[in-house]
Design a protein around this motif. Structure first.
Motif: not given
Length: 505
Positions: A274-276, A281-290, A349-356
């Motif tokens: 999940d890139s968001g 997702k930005t630095a500090g949002s744990q994008i590497e852990m998605m 869709i008001n936030n593509t990071d609420a995809e799940g």
């Protein structure tokens, strides 16, 4: 690693154990009553009064999970491990698991081959205590070294003997027989969630489901993109638009040989990365852990593997995963898009990071067409749930008091605590859209509640349904109890316990 139970009382077991290593639990209170008196007497009889002096010298306070290892060259047992149990009035199944895990880790560090585990059970039924200890030992020693160029296989004990368990030996052994299936399911979930996103792709999840079906006789079906389009799964397919990897909608079915009186579905969020999306997702949002955003699907497939091996009677179980990536590209879903789910509801869709929740929406609609008695979904859905409940407790939302109670009980029995959260109808106001039936996110306050309310709109009104938000529990940075650092496999044990108890609602 083999588990067996020796039908001796705790004192005699401590006094007579001749294996390589012995783990003994000690409560923190300095009182000569009950188990403590028996244990102290047996320890002094076997190892001499200087043992208690050694404990005093090393300031062993018997705090929960603490351990001390004493080597005895040329003697049997060669290794004595004392594990702290904390206060006796706080002794319960969770503390028993914690002690078993601590003792097992210390035994492996000492190179013990044949381990005796002498822990008190108190009021805990013997079969539950035996199963909990065995699971704690095996799961606490799990190591994932698949992606290391030079891996070292841990030197695990070949045999673990559970000492001092009373009760019916036949029932204890029956409980121990389930340990391999349950732990194998948890380990599969851990491996899926921990695997990097270039390995654990939607195709990999589909291949894993296919292998489970082959190994345990489950029915396997995978819907490709065209199949999902034919079913009108616009919410799920909207999320998939930005990825070069094709989505996979996975459906496994377990049918017991003697027929079933209940039919249930387990639905897992399957975002392999999940890139968001454009809400990147930005630095500090744990994008590497998605990579761990498919913790729900990992738990569902782990449960499928365990249930396929256990073959519980009377319950038909459907395992459903809508798997894809959420990526950024010229074809990706935009903020402001309107998607139409397979039940006809339109979503702004008001936030593509609420995809799940979008993938789960179509998966829940699909599940509800299967003539079910209950449906349970699991998802690493919201950071809000992590903030509310931390890393040890998962959130539970349910439209059914009976189903909620059954799942809470299954979680307690399995060592996976759940906390029931409110489905307050007034909070749905936050999901209102001026141009569509709903938005995919509400305001920040109560974010995990509005997410659950969003999902409820895609469940048949009279069908008992529960949603588990495992965002905080699917991963542990430092490890806790019998979970090593990394993926925990949270949810597998709860689901298996619930299904094997008849999937009560």
């Amino acid at each position: 690693m083999q588990f067996r139970c020796l039908p001796q009382d705790l004192g005699n077991a401590i006094a007579s154990w001749e294996g390589d290593g012995l783990v003994v639990g000690l409560f923190a209170e300095a009182k000569a009553l009950g188990h403590q008196a028996t244990t102290h007497q047996a320890l002094v009889q076997r190892f001499g009064p200087e043992l208690l002096e050694r404990l005093e010298q090393r300031r062993f306070k018997a705090k929960p999970g603490a351990s001390i290892c004493i080597e005895r060259l040329g003697a049997k047992p060669q290794t004595l491990i004392l594990v702290g149990l904390g206060n006796e009035d706080q002794w319960d199944l969770d503390r028993l698991r914690q002690a078993g895990a601590a003792g097992a880790k210390a035994a492996v560090a000492a190179g013990v081959g044949q381990l005796g585990l002498a822990l008190p059970t108190g009021e805990i039924p013997a079969e539950a205590a035996g199963q909990a200890m065995a699971e704690a030992v095996r799961l606490s020693l799990f190591q994932d070294q698949r992606f290391k160029s030079e891996s070292e296989a841990p030197n695990l004990p070949s045999e673990v003997c559970l000492l001092g368990l009373g009760g019916d030996l036949k029932e204890i052994n029956r409980a121990l027989e389930a340990v391999d299936a349950i732990c194998s399911g948890v380990e599969l979930a851990r491996e899926l969630v921990a695997a990097p996103p270039n390995v654990a792709t939607p195709q990999h999840l589909a291949d894993t489901a296919s292998q489970i079906a082959q190994d345990f006789g489950l029915q396997y079906q995978v819907l490709e993109r065209a199949d999902c389009q034919a079913l009108g799964m616009g919410a799920f397919l909207g999320v998939t638009q930005g990825s070069d990897l094709p989505p996979k909608f996975i459906h496994l079915t377990y049918r017991p040989q003697g027929g079933s009186s209940r039919r249930v579905a387990l639905v897992g969020k399957g975002l392999t990365f999940d890139s968001g999306g454009y809400n990147l997702k930005t630095a500090g949002s744990q994008i590497e852990m998605m990579k761990f955003d498919m913790g729900g699907s990992g738990a569902v497939l782990g449960a499928a593997r365990a249930i396929g091996q256990l073959q519980p009677e009377g319950v038909e179980v459907h395992f459903i995963v809508a798997s894809c990536e959420n990526m950024v590209s010229g074809g990706a879903m935009h903020p402001g898009d309107i998607l139409t789910a397979s039940n006809g509801k339109t979503i702004e869709i008001n936030n593509t990071d609420a995809e799940g929740r979008l993938t789960l929406a179509d998966a829940l609609v699909y599940a509800c067409k299967l003539d079910l008695d209950a449906v349970v979904d699991l998802a690493t859905l919201t950071g809000a749930c992590l903030i509310a409940l931390g890393e040890e407790i998962a959130g539970l939302w349910s439209s059914s008091d009976g189903l909620a109670a059954a799942l809470l009980g299954a979680g307690d029995s399995s060592g996976e605590p759940l906390w029931r959260m409110p489905l307050r109808p007034s909070y749905k106001q936050g999901l209102k859209s001026s141009i569509a039936d709903m938005k995919n996110t509400g305001p920040r306050p109560g974010g995990s509640i509005t997410a659950a309310l969003f999902l409820q709109d895609f469940v048949s009104p009279n069908l008992p349904w529960a949603h588990l938000d495992i965002a905080g529990t699917a991963w542990s940075d430092k490890g806790r109890g019998m979970d090593p650092a990394g993926a925990t496999g949270f949810g597998v044990r709860t689901l298996v316990h619930w299904v094997c108890q008849g999937a009560a609602t």
